[in-house]
Design a protein around this motif. Sequence first.
Motif, short mmCIF file in Angstrom:
data_model
loop_
_atom_site.label_atom_id
_atom_site.label_comp_id
_atom_site.label_asym_id
_atom_site.label_seq_id
_atom_site.Cartn_x
_atom_site.Cartn_y
_atom_site.Cartn_z
N ALA A 70 10.70 19.13 -49.09
CA ALA A 70 12.16 19.06 -49.21
C ALA A 70 12.62 19.20 -50.65
CB ALA A 70 12.66 17.75 -48.62
N SER A 71 11.81 18.72 -51.60
CA SER A 71 12.21 18.76 -53.01
C SER A 71 12.37 20.18 -53.53
CB SER A 71 11.19 18.01 -53.87
OG SER A 71 9.95 18.71 -53.90
N GLN A 72 11.76 21.14 -52.86
CA GLN A 72 11.86 22.53 -53.30
C GLN A 72 13.23 23.13 -53.02
OE1 GLN A 72 9.22 23.73 -55.07
NE2 GLN A 72 8.56 21.62 -54.75
N LEU A 73 14.08 22.36 -52.34
CA LEU A 73 15.41 22.86 -52.01
C LEU A 73 16.23 23.15 -53.27
CD1 LEU A 73 17.11 23.37 -49.41
CD2 LEU A 73 18.10 21.09 -49.76
N GLU A 74 15.93 22.46 -54.37
CA GLU A 74 16.70 22.65 -55.60
C GLU A 74 16.53 24.04 -56.19
OE1 GLU A 74 14.96 20.91 -59.35
OE2 GLU A 74 13.87 19.70 -57.86
N PHE A 75 15.52 24.77 -55.75
CA PHE A 75 15.27 26.09 -56.30
C PHE A 75 15.94 27.23 -55.53
CE2 PHE A 75 11.62 23.45 -57.58
CZ PHE A 75 11.72 23.57 -58.96
N ASN B 180 15.63 32.95 -48.03
CA ASN B 180 15.37 32.74 -49.43
C ASN B 180 13.86 32.83 -49.69
OD1 ASN B 180 14.92 30.70 -51.92
ND2 ASN B 180 16.94 31.64 -52.05
N LYS B 181 13.41 33.96 -50.18
CA LYS B 181 11.98 34.22 -50.35
C LYS B 181 11.33 33.27 -51.36
CE LYS B 181 12.47 37.60 -47.51
NZ LYS B 181 12.03 37.40 -46.10
N GLU B 182 12.08 32.88 -52.38
CA GLU B 182 11.53 31.99 -53.39
C GLU B 182 11.18 30.63 -52.80
OE1 GLU B 182 10.13 30.56 -56.96
OE2 GLU B 182 10.60 32.62 -56.35
N PHE B 183 12.06 30.11 -51.94
CA PHE B 183 11.81 28.82 -51.29
C PHE B 183 10.57 28.91 -50.39
CE2 PHE B 183 12.29 25.96 -47.66
CZ PHE B 183 12.42 24.73 -48.31
N ALA B 184 10.51 29.96 -49.58
CA ALA B 184 9.37 30.13 -48.68
C ALA B 184 8.06 30.22 -49.45
CB ALA B 184 9.56 31.39 -47.83
N LYS B 185 8.10 30.86 -50.59
CA LYS B 185 6.90 31.00 -51.42
C LYS B 185 6.49 29.66 -52.02
CE LYS B 185 5.21 33.48 -55.52
NZ LYS B 185 5.57 34.45 -56.59
N ARG B 186 7.44 28.87 -52.47
CA ARG B 186 7.16 27.59 -53.11
C ARG B 186 6.55 26.57 -52.15
NH1 ARG B 186 9.04 26.01 -58.01
NH2 ARG B 186 10.16 27.56 -59.24
N VAL B 187 6.96 26.59 -50.88
CA VAL B 187 6.50 25.57 -49.93
C VAL B 187 5.21 25.97 -49.22
CG1 VAL B 187 8.85 24.79 -49.55
CG2 VAL B 187 7.84 26.46 -47.97
N GLN B 188 4.70 27.14 -49.52
CA GLN B 188 3.57 27.69 -48.77
C GLN B 188 2.36 26.77 -48.76
OE1 GLN B 188 2.44 31.60 -50.05
NE2 GLN B 188 1.63 32.15 -48.06
N ASN B 189 2.07 26.10 -49.87
CA ASN B 189 0.86 25.28 -49.95
C ASN B 189 1.14 23.78 -50.03
OD1 ASN B 189 -0.94 27.56 -50.03
ND2 ASN B 189 -0.30 27.88 -52.15
N LEU B 190 2.38 23.38 -49.67
CA LEU B 190 2.73 21.97 -49.68
C LEU B 190 2.60 21.38 -48.29
CD1 LEU B 190 5.90 22.10 -51.97
CD2 LEU B 190 3.54 21.55 -52.62
N SER B 191 2.40 20.03 -48.21
CA SER B 191 2.22 19.38 -46.91
C SER B 191 3.13 18.19 -46.70
CB SER B 191 0.76 18.93 -46.75
OG SER B 191 -0.12 20.01 -46.77
N GLU B 192 3.36 17.38 -47.75
CA GLU B 192 4.19 16.18 -47.61
C GLU B 192 5.64 16.57 -47.39
OE1 GLU B 192 3.59 13.17 -47.25
OE2 GLU B 192 1.65 12.66 -48.12
#
Length: 386
Positions: A84-89, A67-79
């Motif tokens: 995990a919250s990006q799973l909804e997308f 899922n490219k959208e998920f990988a893109k969203r978590v790219q700059n997150l650390s916590e």
Amino acid sequence: NIAMMHCHRAALAAILFCCLTGCFAPPVVKKPAPTVVAKKPGPADDLLSHLPYANYVREVSQILESNKEFAKRVQNLSEAGDLASQLEFVDHSVRTRLDEIKRNEVDRLNALEKMLEAKKAAAGNPMREAGVPIHPDVFNMDQETIKKAHLDHENPHSFEASDLEKLIHQVVSDMHRVDEAKQEQYKQYEMMKEHLRLRKLHKINDTKAREAAEKEYQEEKKKHKQHEKIHHPGSSEQLRDAWADEDHMDKDSFNPKTFFLLHDVNGDGHLDVNEIEALFLKELEKAYNRTNDTTVNALEKQHEMERMRQEVLDKVDTNKDMMISWDEFERWTKNPDFKKDDDWKTSEEDDAPPYKDDEFKQFEDDYDREHPDDDEDHPMSPGHDD
């Protein structure tokens, strides 16, 4: 804290890209590049592959990575929670597949738990024990191991953000434990090797024969040190050699950016554990080559690769996320220490053993008590490669 945030980011990166870096899938061929021969990364003994829930990590990572959208969203997150919250997308089809993967993992854990209970109930009764079907995974497991907190057991039906958060936390925790366990395994191996050597020496009654055996041992140690200079891991000379021998480039044309891109196998902008260890293959061959050393052991070679990897991470990985970013790599190549190439000595060349005297004495006492009549070579003794 900051260190734990980076660990969470590293864990998710490991989960997302483990299939691409060779942790669970077959080795990946490097991206094609002008005038460079494509090659495979080295046979790194990845930490994640030792986890008792490795298949679960592999399956989750395959789905999330798709899922490219998920990988893109978590790219700059650390916590871990933010990640995990990006799973909804993610797509509905991805969530459905994750639900199925979790249910299969819950079923597997429940089956193992029942086997463990049956094994305990049959303990001490040979006939009952013989009738209990035991999966190989159960032999070295306890209740705590089976019920690992790598998923939410309260909800066995669907894969939620809490499952991904728990998985990230558990991978972070277990990666460090596995690394520590491997260090302990190596120490036990070295103590076993010395114990068997001394026992064999003690059984030689003839003084001259015993002196000859000791002399042969010292000569073997000396022979192990007779090899081409091992460049210091991560030094300019070491990387330039890899650039010339592995990347088939002119040594004098070394370019840090191009080198980094060539060895970033999965293209995620970081050199991970596997990619770092793959840099040391030539250096390891200098010391661990059966042509001029018949005592080469796979465990010793693997331990040395891990030592080299840790040496580089200690110097280059400034945010301690167990990966090297391009910024960290570039800063290292501009550091005056990058030009230093102090001789690197393997663990076997170090006169100080990886254990204390009292630890070795305890090991000897325990072994002799448990094996009073054991005259056979132990499978971990020198010369064995398994």
